[in-house]
Design a protein around this motif. Structure first.
Motif, PDB file in Angstrom:
ATOM      1  N   VAL A 126       0.100   4.017  -2.360  1.00 29.53           N
ATOM      2  CA  VAL A 126       1.066   3.356  -1.624  1.00 29.53           C
ATOM      3  C   VAL A 126       0.367   1.972  -2.139  1.00 29.53           C
ATOM      4  O   VAL A 126      -1.195   1.356  -2.124  1.00 29.53           O
ATOM      5  CB  VAL A 126       1.411   2.318  -0.385  1.00 29.53           C
ATOM      6  CG1 VAL A 126       2.559   1.442  -0.468  1.00 29.53           C
ATOM      7  CG2 VAL A 126       2.325   4.296   0.548  1.00 29.53           C
ATOM      8  N   ILE A 127       0.859   0.719  -3.402  1.00 30.18           N
ATOM      9  CA  ILE A 127       0.520  -0.240  -4.103  1.00 30.18           C
ATOM     10  C   ILE A 127       1.637  -1.029  -3.625  1.00 30.18           C
ATOM     11  O   ILE A 127       2.787  -0.473  -4.746  1.00 30.18           O
ATOM     12  CB  ILE A 127      -0.206   0.073  -5.853  1.00 30.18           C
ATOM     13  CG1 ILE A 127      -0.989   1.741  -5.763  1.00 30.18           C
ATOM     14  CG2 ILE A 127      -0.676  -0.772  -6.073  1.00 30.18           C
ATOM     15  CD1 ILE A 127      -1.225   2.029  -6.657  1.00 30.18           C
ATOM     16  N   ASN A 128       1.139  -2.173  -3.464  1.00 30.59           N
ATOM     17  CA  ASN A 128       2.222  -3.465  -3.429  1.00 30.59           C
ATOM     18  C   ASN A 128       3.010  -2.882  -3.262  1.00 30.59           C
ATOM     19  O   ASN A 128       4.078  -3.051  -3.729  1.00 30.59           O
ATOM     20  CB  ASN A 128       2.235  -3.533  -4.597  1.00 30.59           C
ATOM     21  CG  ASN A 128       1.302  -4.706  -5.633  1.00 30.59           C
ATOM     22  OD1 ASN A 128       0.216  -4.627  -4.849  1.00 30.59           O
ATOM     23  ND2 ASN A 128       0.605  -3.716  -6.640  1.00 30.59           N
ATOM     24  N   GLY A 129       3.460  -2.145  -1.864  1.00 28.98           N
ATOM     25  CA  GLY A 129       4.376  -1.471  -0.700  1.00 28.98           C
ATOM     26  C   GLY A 129       4.979  -0.716  -1.748  1.00 28.98           C
ATOM     27  O   GLY A 129       6.423  -0.221  -0.954  1.00 28.98           O
ATOM     28  N   ASP A 130       5.320  -0.127  -2.571  1.00 22.16           N
ATOM     29  CA  ASP A 130       5.793   1.094  -3.753  1.00 22.16           C
ATOM     30  C   ASP A 130       4.987   2.213  -3.155  1.00 22.16           C
ATOM     31  O   ASP A 130       4.261   2.719  -4.154  1.00 22.16           O
ATOM     32  CB  ASP A 130       5.704   0.215  -4.773  1.00 22.16           C
ATOM     33  CG  ASP A 130       6.699   1.648  -5.805  1.00 22.16           C
ATOM     34  OD1 ASP A 130       6.902   2.467  -5.070  1.00 22.16           O
ATOM     35  OD2 ASP A 130       6.366   1.197  -7.428  1.00 22.16           O
TER      36      ASP A 130
END
Length: 392
Positions: A126-130
């Motif tokens: 998960v990166i920046n909510g993605d």
């Protein structure tokens, strides 16, 4: 003297072609010695070595083919043809990036479109909510998959011979870098960057040879678990799908998740603390420690402290999904007991009940959330090689 120069030159030509590949591929005995720096030097100097050796043997070859008796000409001709075959194989067939290709058509599907079985292991990030999930069966063949997660470039990497999944930023010294699979060292995949031709270790993200030796790629937190467990945490996650061009390669890794794959390099040792035994490894404040997977399967809940970090390991009912959490909540270090059901466990301090997402769902601590700790499931030989001071 002419015969000596010819034979010695040919032997050296064969040797440099063979050794350049031998030291960075899993041939018998090639992965146990510290030959990486020589392998890197050889790889970067083989072109001029070929030229010099060809010039050295050119006159003896011409003389032998034009003046020697027939059987010697035939033997030399066969040897030269054989060298051509060796050159082709070691430069166009046995190179790592000629054996393992990147996806030709990378597809990420929604849960509704997904065709990956829910019990398959994935590397989730998960990166920046993605949130995105990459099935190990797929990335195990590709070794690395380039993607943009949360508007951030990332490379999702996996080495099946070490059972190591890592997610890195491909940004090096402020520039977006491209990597190719170049081989392996101590059974771990290595990548070469396109700009400086430095070699990077997959398990650690460290440049181990070349101009950037000692540099480290930024690692993004990731988690290994079943796709079903991942989607419970992130129900809107995208999931990488198979590329139909590599169906046979994926099929060869169908049993990798469970450790029953046929390859001796990738098959699990069911006994504890053997080279191919599964362990969970963590590193904190420069201190490394490994935990026996068999012990976690038996106990379901394990507790410990590493360099002042109180850690909790919990295994879900699928016996494949594990979690590593910090046991400190607010200022209190909690102690936990075995699962009270397939989906929950309890802390001894307050008797509160926690679910498999690390959230307290009942009791005095209801609503509290355990903080995740980066942990990896991998082969024992890999963890102890790349964490030589590890305890267990």
């Amino acid at each position: 003297m002419r015969s000596f120069i010819l034979i010695a030159g040919l032997l050296l030509l064969f040797a440099v072609e063979f050794l350049r590949v031998y030291f960075i591929m899993p041939f018998p005995g090639s992965q146990h010695k510290d030959t990486l720096q020589f392998a890197y030097w050889l790889s970067n100097n083989i072109r001029w070595m070929r030229i010099v050796l060809v010039l050295v043997i050119a006159m003896p070859v011409i003389t032998t083919l034009s003046t020697s008796i027939r059987w010697k000409r035939i033997v030399l001709f066969i040897v030269l043809i054989f060298y051509g075959v060796v050159f082709f194989l070691f430069n166009f067939r046995l190179q790592a990036d000629k054996m393992f290709y990147q996806p030709s058509h990378k597809t990420l599907a929604t849960p509704e479109e997904n065709k990956i079985a829910l019990d398959k292991l994935v590397i989730g990030v998960v990166i920046n909510g993605d949130a995105r999930a990459y099935p190990i069966q797929l990335i195990g063949y590709h070794h690395q998959v380039k993607d943009t997660v949360g508007n951030t470039p990332a490379i999702i990497t996996y080495c099946t011979v070490c059972r190591t999944g890592r997610v890195y930023s491909p940004t090096v010294d402020g520039r977006l870098e491209t990597f190719r699979l170049v081989g392996m060292d101590h059974f771990n995949a290595m990548f070469e960057d396109a700009t400086t031709k430095s070699w990077w270790q997959q398990a650690t993200g460290v440049a181990v040879a070349g101009p950037l030796k000692g540099a480290t790629l930024k690692e993004f937190p990731s988690q290994q678990l079943t796709l079903g467990a991942w989607l419970r945490l992130y129900p809107s996650s995208l999931i990488m799908q198979p590329d139909s061009l590599y169906k046979k390669d994926y099929d060869d890794l169908a049993d990798f998740d469970k450790g029953t794959v046929k390859s001796s390099l990738e098959k699990r040792d069911s006994a504890s603390w053997q080279n191919k035994s599964w362990v969970i490894g963590i590193q904190h404040e420069g201190v490394s420690k490994a935990y026996d997977w068999n012990a976690l399967v038996k106990e379901k809940v394990l507790e410990d402290s590493v360099a002042g970090l109180p850690v909790l390991f919990v295994l879900e009912k699928d016996t494949a999904t594990f979690h590593a959490w910090n046991r400190r909540v607010d200022s209190t270090v909690l102690n936990f007991e075995k699962n009270i059901s397939n989906e929950t466990f309890r802390d001894k301090n307050t008797g509160s009940v926690w679910n498999m997402d690390g959230t307290c769902v009942d009791g005095n601590l209801k609503g509290k959330i355990l903080r995740p700790v980066q942990a990896y499931q991998e082969f024992w030989h890999s963890w102890k090689t790349f964490h030589p001071n590890t305890t267990r």
